[in-house]
Design an enzyme around this catalytic site. Structure first.
Site, PDB file in Angstrom:
ATOM      1  N   THR A  12      75.087 148.818  13.250  1.00 39.91           N
ATOM      2  CA  THR A  12      75.075 149.164  14.670  1.00 39.91           C
ATOM      3  C   THR A  12      76.493 149.438  15.135  1.00 39.91           C
ATOM      4  O   THR A  12      77.447 148.951  14.537  1.00 39.91           O
ATOM      5  CB  THR A  12      74.492 148.022  15.529  1.00 39.91           C
ATOM      6  OG1 THR A  12      74.421 148.434  16.897  1.00 39.91           O
ATOM      7  CG2 THR A  12      75.345 146.763  15.470  1.00 39.91           C
ATOM      8  N   ASN A  14      76.795 149.139  18.602  1.00 37.46           N
ATOM      9  CA  ASN A  14      76.641 148.600  19.957  1.00 37.46           C
ATOM     10  C   ASN A  14      77.334 147.230  20.031  1.00 37.46           C
ATOM     11  O   ASN A  14      76.884 146.258  19.425  1.00 37.46           O
ATOM     12  CB  ASN A  14      75.138 148.477  20.256  1.00 37.46           C
ATOM     13  CG  ASN A  14      74.855 147.936  21.643  1.00 37.46           C
ATOM     14  OD1 ASN A  14      75.556 147.069  22.141  1.00 37.46           O
ATOM     15  ND2 ASN A  14      73.809 148.454  22.252  1.00 37.46           N
ATOM     16  N   LYS A  17      75.225 144.232  21.142  1.00 40.11           N
ATOM     17  CA  LYS A  17      74.330 143.700  20.114  1.00 40.11           C
ATOM     18  C   LYS A  17      75.097 142.862  19.096  1.00 40.11           C
ATOM     19  O   LYS A  17      74.607 141.851  18.613  1.00 40.11           O
ATOM     20  CB  LYS A  17      73.627 144.849  19.378  1.00 40.11           C
ATOM     21  CG  LYS A  17      72.579 145.563  20.203  1.00 40.11           C
ATOM     22  CD  LYS A  17      71.816 146.541  19.329  1.00 40.11           C
ATOM     23  CE  LYS A  17      70.749 147.273  20.110  1.00 40.11           C
ATOM     24  NZ  LYS A  17      69.883 148.086  19.260  1.00 40.11           N
ATOM     25  N   ASP A  70      66.309 147.423  16.714  1.00 38.94           N
ATOM     26  CA  ASP A  70      65.975 148.415  17.724  1.00 38.94           C
ATOM     27  C   ASP A  70      65.311 147.693  18.887  1.00 38.94           C
ATOM     28  O   ASP A  70      64.544 146.745  18.681  1.00 38.94           O
ATOM     29  CB  ASP A  70      65.042 149.495  17.166  1.00 38.94           C
ATOM     30  CG  ASP A  70      65.051 150.719  18.075  1.00 38.94           C
ATOM     31  OD1 ASP A  70      66.035 151.480  18.032  1.00 38.94           O
ATOM     32  OD2 ASP A  70      64.098 150.882  18.865  1.00 38.94           O
ATOM     33  N   PHE A 146      74.588 144.300  28.695  1.00 40.03           N
ATOM     34  CA  PHE A 146      74.741 145.753  28.593  1.00 40.03           C
ATOM     35  C   PHE A 146      73.430 146.408  29.014  1.00 40.03           C
ATOM     36  O   PHE A 146      72.438 145.725  29.327  1.00 40.03           O
ATOM     37  CB  PHE A 146      75.140 146.148  27.161  1.00 40.03           C
ATOM     38  CG  PHE A 146      74.057 145.935  26.130  1.00 40.03           C
ATOM     39  CD1 PHE A 146      73.210 146.971  25.746  1.00 40.03           C
ATOM     40  CD2 PHE A 146      73.874 144.688  25.547  1.00 40.03           C
ATOM     41  CE1 PHE A 146      72.212 146.765  24.802  1.00 40.03           C
ATOM     42  CE2 PHE A 146      72.881 144.482  24.596  1.00 40.03           C
ATOM     43  CZ  PHE A 146      72.040 145.527  24.224  1.00 40.03           C
ATOM     44  N   GLY A 147      73.412 147.736  28.993  1.00 48.54           N
ATOM     45  CA  GLY A 147      72.187 148.490  29.262  1.00 48.54           C
ATOM     46  C   GLY A 147      71.540 148.117  30.592  1.00 48.54           C
ATOM     47  O   GLY A 147      72.203 148.070  31.645  1.00 48.54           O
ATOM     48  N   ASP A 149      70.434 145.264  31.576  1.00 47.78           N
ATOM     49  CA  ASP A 149      70.550 143.845  31.939  1.00 47.78           C
ATOM     50  C   ASP A 149      70.728 143.608  33.450  1.00 47.78           C
ATOM     51  O   ASP A 149      70.131 142.675  33.987  1.00 47.78           O
ATOM     52  CB  ASP A 149      71.724 143.189  31.187  1.00 47.78           C
ATOM     53  CG  ASP A 149      71.335 142.779  29.771  1.00 47.78           C
ATOM     54  OD1 ASP A 149      70.127 142.656  29.489  1.00 47.78           O
ATOM     55  OD2 ASP A 149      72.245 142.575  28.945  1.00 47.78           O
ATOM     56  N   ARG A 175      66.078 139.795  21.859  1.00 48.25           N
ATOM     57  CA  ARG A 175      66.942 139.858  20.674  1.00 48.25           C
ATOM     58  C   ARG A 175      67.200 138.464  20.120  1.00 48.25           C
ATOM     59  O   ARG A 175      67.254 138.281  18.900  1.00 48.25           O
ATOM     60  CB  ARG A 175      68.274 140.545  21.045  1.00 48.25           C
ATOM     61  CG  ARG A 175      69.220 140.746  19.866  1.00 48.25           C
ATOM     62  CD  ARG A 175      70.312 141.738  20.189  1.00 48.25           C
ATOM     63  NE  ARG A 175      69.745 143.013  20.595  1.00 48.25           N
ATOM     64  CZ  ARG A 175      69.687 143.442  21.868  1.00 48.25           C
ATOM     65  NH1 ARG A 175      70.210 142.734  22.853  1.00 48.25           N
ATOM     66  NH2 ARG A 175      69.109 144.590  22.164  1.00 48.25           N
TER      67      ARG A 175
HETATM   68  P1  IMP Z   1      68.701 150.911  20.836  1.00 50.23           P
HETATM   69  O1  IMP Z   1      68.022 149.639  20.389  1.00 50.23           O
HETATM   70  O2  IMP Z   1      70.089 150.987  20.320  1.00 50.23           O
HETATM   71  O3  IMP Z   1      67.866 152.108  20.581  1.00 50.23           O
HETATM   72  O4  IMP Z   1      68.914 150.806  22.398  1.00 50.23           O
HETATM   73  C1  IMP Z   1      67.891 150.744  23.300  1.00 50.23           C
HETATM   74  C2  IMP Z   1      68.370 150.802  24.741  1.00 50.23           C
HETATM   75  O5  IMP Z   1      67.560 149.852  25.423  1.00 50.23           O
HETATM   76  C3  IMP Z   1      69.805 150.409  25.024  1.00 50.23           C
HETATM   77  O6  IMP Z   1      70.660 151.524  25.122  1.00 50.23           O
HETATM   78  C4  IMP Z   1      69.704 149.751  26.380  1.00 50.23           C
HETATM   79  O7  IMP Z   1      69.763 150.703  27.401  1.00 50.23           O
HETATM   80  C5  IMP Z   1      68.324 149.144  26.336  1.00 50.23           C
HETATM   81  N1  IMP Z   1      68.402 147.759  25.864  1.00 50.23           N
HETATM   82  C6  IMP Z   1      68.083 147.280  24.638  1.00 50.23           C
HETATM   83  N2  IMP Z   1      68.319 145.965  24.585  1.00 50.23           N
HETATM   84  C7  IMP Z   1      68.819 145.625  25.769  1.00 50.23           C
HETATM   85  C8  IMP Z   1      69.290 144.408  26.287  1.00 50.23           C
HETATM   86  O8  IMP Z   1      69.332 143.355  25.642  1.00 50.23           O
HETATM   87  N3  IMP Z   1      69.692 144.448  27.564  1.00 50.23           N
HETATM   88  C9  IMP Z   1      69.685 145.578  28.317  1.00 50.23           C
HETATM   89  N4  IMP Z   1      69.297 146.747  27.866  1.00 50.23           N
HETATM   90  C10 IMP Z   1      68.860 146.770  26.590  1.00 50.23           C
END
Ligand code: IMP
Length: 195
Positions: A12, A14, A17, A70, A146-147, A149, A175
């Site tokens: 990853t 990220n 993560k 994912d 992130f994202g 949250d 997660r």
């Molecule tokens: P991926 O798992 O890298 O495909 O990412 C999925 C997307 O879902 C991320 O870019 C975030 O926008 C959102 N996401 C996944 N996990 C989280 C989290 O723990 N908190 C907030 N957003 C999340």
């Protein structure tokens, strides 16, 4: 065993993560070793399918055992959108776009799902799943995580996941759950002898 840790490659880039994986895995004596090699992603309906496919492909391309995680946000009033497309939707519509889609919605219920897939170069993936339920707030709050949250309030709480410390988040998050399931297996008798 104090002082010894068992490494696992985590494909990853990220940072969020990586930090969370470290918090969850270190009590099991597992060191998450990040590398930017998630590589191939597919369009699929579940995060488990996406994680399994990516882990299988990456383990072969990079010729090493590894995990891929994912995750996605599934909003009930939007029929599960953005789901496995969460990453793309976060980059395009963003938090404001998702809040706009929910204006006037009768339900703001949502869940995050996570799948950790472990795969060896000659093996088939094993998948560990996690989920947290909650609701989408009307505005963003909190500086952590992130994202999505800042707009996700876990069930039974009042603060958004972005307002929790990373330790608090990992104790209840999708997660946290999937990583703990992976860690139990990885340090257990079935996998323990091999890695
Ligand atoms: P991926 O798992 O890298 O495909 O990412 C999925 C997307 O879902 C991320 O870019 C975030 O926008 C959102 N996401 C996944 N996990 C989280 C989290 O723990 N908190 C907030 N957003 C999340």
């Amino acid at each position: 065993m104090p002082g010894s840790s068992r490494p696992v490659y985590f494909a990853t880039s990220n940072r969020g993560k990586i930090q969370e994986a470290r918090i969850v895995l270190s009590p099991y004596g597992i060191e998450a070793v990040p590398f930017d090699g998630k590589g191939v992603e597919i369009q699929a309906e579940t995060v488990s399918e996406v994680a399994a496919f990516s882990a299988r492909a990456a383990s072969r391309i990079y010729d090493r055992p590894l995990i891929v995680e994912d995750a996605g946000l599934f909003v009930e009033a939007l029929g599960g959108f953005p789901g496995p497309s969460s990453s793309y939707v976060y980059k395009t519509l963003g938090i404001r776009g998702v809040l706009a889609l929910l204006e006037g919605a009768r339900s703001r219920r949502a869940r995050f799902r996570s799948a950790v897939a472990f795969c060896e170069p000659t093996g088939e993936p094993r998948v560990f799943e996690g989920e947290v339920t909650g609701r989408i707030s009307k505005s963003a709050s909190g500086e952590n995580g992130f994202g999505f949250d800042p707009v996700f309030i876990p069930s039974g709480g009042r603060r958004s996941m972005g307002a929790l410390t990373l330790e608090e988040k990992c104790a209840i998050s999708h997660r946290g759950e999937s990583m703990r399931k992976f860690a139990s297996w990885y340090t257990g008798p079935e996998a323990g002898q091999r890695f």
